[in-house]
Design an enzyme around this catalytic site. Structure first.
Site, PDB file in Angstrom:
ATOM      1  N   GLY A 115       0.774  -1.293   0.021  1.00  0.00           N
ATOM      2  CA  GLY A 115      -0.113   0.086   0.020  1.00  0.00           C
ATOM      3  C   GLY A 115       1.055   1.336   0.018  1.00  0.00           C
ATOM      4  O   GLY A 115       2.039   1.201   0.258  1.00  0.00           O
ATOM      5  N   GLY A 117       0.523   5.845   0.688  1.00  0.00           N
ATOM      6  CA  GLY A 117      -0.102   6.939   1.363  1.00  0.00           C
ATOM      7  C   GLY A 117       0.520   8.176   0.530  1.00  0.00           C
ATOM      8  O   GLY A 117       1.131   8.302  -0.464  1.00  0.00           O
ATOM      9  N   ASN A 118       0.444   9.439   0.987  1.00  0.00           N
ATOM     10  CA  ASN A 118       0.572  10.541   0.621  1.00  0.00           C
ATOM     11  C   ASN A 118       2.145  10.787   0.741  1.00  0.00           C
ATOM     12  O   ASN A 118       2.830  11.303  -0.055  1.00  0.00           O
ATOM     13  CB  ASN A 118      -0.017  11.962   1.116  1.00  0.00           C
ATOM     14  CG  ASN A 118      -1.564  11.717   0.672  1.00  0.00           C
ATOM     15  OD1 ASN A 118      -1.887  11.429  -0.348  1.00  0.00           O
ATOM     16  ND2 ASN A 118      -2.323  12.365   1.736  1.00  0.00           N
ATOM     17  N   PHE A 119       2.535  10.230   1.871  1.00  0.00           N
ATOM     18  CA  PHE A 119       4.275  10.343   2.092  1.00  0.00           C
ATOM     19  C   PHE A 119       4.999   9.127   2.237  1.00  0.00           C
ATOM     20  O   PHE A 119       6.132   9.125   2.544  1.00  0.00           O
ATOM     21  CB  PHE A 119       4.024  11.021   3.584  1.00  0.00           C
ATOM     22  CG  PHE A 119       3.419  12.426   3.555  1.00  0.00           C
ATOM     23  CD1 PHE A 119       3.849  13.446   3.061  1.00  0.00           C
ATOM     24  CD2 PHE A 119       2.295  12.347   4.232  1.00  0.00           C
ATOM     25  CE1 PHE A 119       3.360  14.693   3.178  1.00  0.00           C
ATOM     26  CE2 PHE A 119       1.512  13.500   4.294  1.00  0.00           C
ATOM     27  CZ  PHE A 119       2.310  14.786   3.829  1.00  0.00           C
ATOM     28  N   SER A 120       4.323   7.993   2.227  1.00  0.00           N
ATOM     29  CA  SER A 120       5.059   6.592   2.379  1.00  0.00           C
ATOM     30  C   SER A 120       4.633   5.662   1.546  1.00  0.00           C
ATOM     31  O   SER A 120       3.437   5.592   0.866  1.00  0.00           O
ATOM     32  CB  SER A 120       4.787   6.318   3.859  1.00  0.00           C
ATOM     33  OG  SER A 120       3.337   6.016   4.142  1.00  0.00           O
ATOM     34  N   VAL A 122       4.509   1.062   1.539  1.00  0.00           N
ATOM     35  CA  VAL A 122       4.786  -0.337   2.435  1.00  0.00           C
ATOM     36  C   VAL A 122       5.053  -1.468   1.614  1.00  0.00           C
ATOM     37  O   VAL A 122       4.143  -1.622   0.687  1.00  0.00           O
ATOM     38  CB  VAL A 122       3.659  -0.386   3.425  1.00  0.00           C
ATOM     39  CG1 VAL A 122       3.722  -1.697   4.356  1.00  0.00           C
ATOM     40  CG2 VAL A 122       3.386   0.813   4.272  1.00  0.00           C
ATOM     41  N   LYS A 137       8.082   0.062   5.760  1.00  0.00           N
ATOM     42  CA  LYS A 137       7.520   1.212   5.398  1.00  0.00           C
ATOM     43  C   LYS A 137       8.730   2.103   5.290  1.00  0.00           C
ATOM     44  O   LYS A 137       9.537   2.321   5.913  1.00  0.00           O
ATOM     45  CB  LYS A 137       6.638   1.540   6.617  1.00  0.00           C
ATOM     46  CG  LYS A 137       5.961   3.046   6.278  1.00  0.00           C
ATOM     47  CD  LYS A 137       4.916   3.425   7.309  1.00  0.00           C
ATOM     48  CE  LYS A 137       4.481   4.761   7.218  1.00  0.00           C
ATOM     49  NZ  LYS A 137       3.658   5.097   8.306  1.00  0.00           N
ATOM     50  N   ASP A 234      -5.015   9.946  14.126  1.00  0.00           N
ATOM     51  CA  ASP A 234      -5.068   9.551  12.685  1.00  0.00           C
ATOM     52  C   ASP A 234      -5.726   8.014  12.521  1.00  0.00           C
ATOM     53  O   ASP A 234      -5.171   7.260  11.935  1.00  0.00           O
ATOM     54  CB  ASP A 234      -3.871   9.443  11.885  1.00  0.00           C
ATOM     55  CG  ASP A 234      -4.175   9.519  10.380  1.00  0.00           C
ATOM     56  OD1 ASP A 234      -5.002   9.800   9.708  1.00  0.00           O
ATOM     57  OD2 ASP A 234      -3.068   8.903   9.562  1.00  0.00           O
ATOM     58  N   ASP A 263       0.322   3.172  12.035  1.00  0.00           N
ATOM     59  CA  ASP A 263       0.606   4.590  11.400  1.00  0.00           C
ATOM     60  C   ASP A 263       0.472   5.597  12.576  1.00  0.00           C
ATOM     61  O   ASP A 263      -0.616   6.329  12.619  1.00  0.00           O
ATOM     62  CB  ASP A 263      -0.507   4.834  10.166  1.00  0.00           C
ATOM     63  CG  ASP A 263      -0.014   5.880   9.457  1.00  0.00           C
ATOM     64  OD1 ASP A 263       0.981   6.677   9.853  1.00  0.00           O
ATOM     65  OD2 ASP A 263      -0.522   6.098   8.214  1.00  0.00           O
TER      66      ASP A 263
END
Length: 393
Positions: A115, A117-120, A122, A137, A234, A263
């Site tokens: 997966g 996200g905006n910054f990372s 995995v 990650k 979050d 997270d």
């Protein structure tokens, strides 16, 4: 023939007493300047030929060269007392020299992306020596600023402080790797099967028993987090995972499933310190976070997580994603929750968790006690049925 006169500043012979005297009082006079006193240059045959450099197989990274001096160890602000305000975020350094060596690529075989996200991102990565798979990650964009580095350091330290807990994703290691003018961060995490967002997309609507089981386990995780004075900030279905235990979420009983919270990139510390400025996903944001920027110093910062957990459960029971704005968005934050297919006591629980005023929401400890006492009958029935199924097998 004129007599030969010797004009040497250094005599040809010195007695042992004179040598000792000059070494103690005239060290500069013991330097021999004549060519005869110097070691003769070895002949070309006597010189050793340099050994040829070893050529590593293609695709194999070079052997690492460790630093002679150990890097500084930053203080973890989540492991100190809440009343100690002397801690600050410090930038630790990698223990490896800059170069083309990568500890991650040397020790792990990257198999697939799990997966992003905006910054990372995995990845599922297998340790080359043991064959054990982990979730690694890392950052999507190179770390170029101290603020970006502190955000990753904050996540490493926050997640490490709450270890170990059965309902929090395990952290086994964390490090930075240099690369030119930027850095790469790595977190070696426990490998989970899927997130509740994946379950939501696959099923469309999660059963009430599954959501209650998830709420109970997440309340246990939040109790641990809030006891340390931390706030997660979050909580959403994307960050709630199912442990790899041979079970998958389905429309049947959820007994035996283990939920884990992950997270910690936006986690805030005991004194409200944080490395980032984001408040989290707006769909799960409490109303007090929309009214003031000082919501972490209100004395009810932990109730932000309670609201977000209730909103996540509401979305799973609702069967459709929560809005990001509009009239329905504000109705939810005014306590208007409509779930016709869910029992009244569960709706009442969600209304209490998502109360407009933070002081009216339960703490994580009270929520865990409430779920254990008032919703334990249904949970024990699921447990008994699961045990009976395991016995028959």
């Amino acid at each position: 023939m004129a007599p030969l006169t010797l004009c040497c500043s250094t005599p040809d012979y010195l007695t042992p007493q004179e040598q000792q005297f000059r070494m103690e009082y005239e060290p500069s006079s013991m330097q021999l300047d004549d060519d005869a006193s110097r070691s003769p240059m070895p002949s070309p045959r006597a010189q050793k030929r340099p050994r040829p450099l070893k050529v590593l197989p293609a695709g194999r990274p070079p052997i690492p060269r460790l630093r002679d001096v150990q890097p500084p160890m930053p203080r973890n602000p989540y492991l100190v007392r809440a009343d100690d305000d002397n801690h600050v975020f410090q930038a630790s350094q990698s223990c490896l020299n800059r170069g083309n060596y990568s500890r991650y690529h040397w020790d792990y075989h990257q198999e697939a992306e799990l997966g992003h996200g905006n910054f990372s991102k995995v990845y599922r990565s297998v340790h080359r020596l043991t064959g054990v798979a982990y979730a690694i990650k890392t950052n999507r964009n190179p770390i170029m600023t101290l603020q970006a580095r502190n955000m990753w350091l904050n996540e490493m330290q926050a997640l490490a402080a709450v270890q170990p807990h059965p309902n929090i994703v395990g952290l086994y290691d964390a490090w930075f790797e240099p690369g030119g003018d930027a850095e790469q961060a790595f977190l070696k995490l426990e490998l989970c099967s899927e997130s509740m967002r994946d379950v939501f997309k696959r099923l469309g609507q999660v059963k009430e028993a599954d959501v209650l089981d998830m709420l109970r386990q997440m309340a246990s995780a939040l109790k641990r987090i809030h006891e340390l004075g931390m706030v997660h900030l979050d909580i959403k279905p994307d960050n709630i995972y199912l442990a790899v235990s041979g079970h998958t979420a389905s429309t049947s009983s959820s007994s035996g499933l283990v939920y884990k919270l992950g997270d910690f990139g936006l986690a805030a510390g005991p004194a409200g310190q944080r490395a980032g400025t984001s408040e989290g996903d707006s769909k799960y944001l409490a109303p007090e976070a929309l009214k003031s920027r000082d919501f972490l110093s209100s004395g009810f910062a932990d109730r932000l997580d309670i609201f977000a957990l209730g909103a996540a459960a509401y979305e799973l029971l609702r069967g459709s994603e929560l809005p990001k704005n509009g009239q329905l968005y504000h109705d939810i934050r005014n306590g208007k929750i409509f779930l016709p297919s869910v029992s009244g006591r569960v709706v009442a629980l969600l209304k209490k968790m998502m109360a407009p005023e933070p002081q009216n929401r339960p703490t994580a400890d009270n929520l865990l006690r409430l779920l254990t006492e008032k919703f334990s009958v249904q949970g024990s029935a699921h447990k008994d049925s699961q045990q009976g199924m395991n016995t028959s097998q």
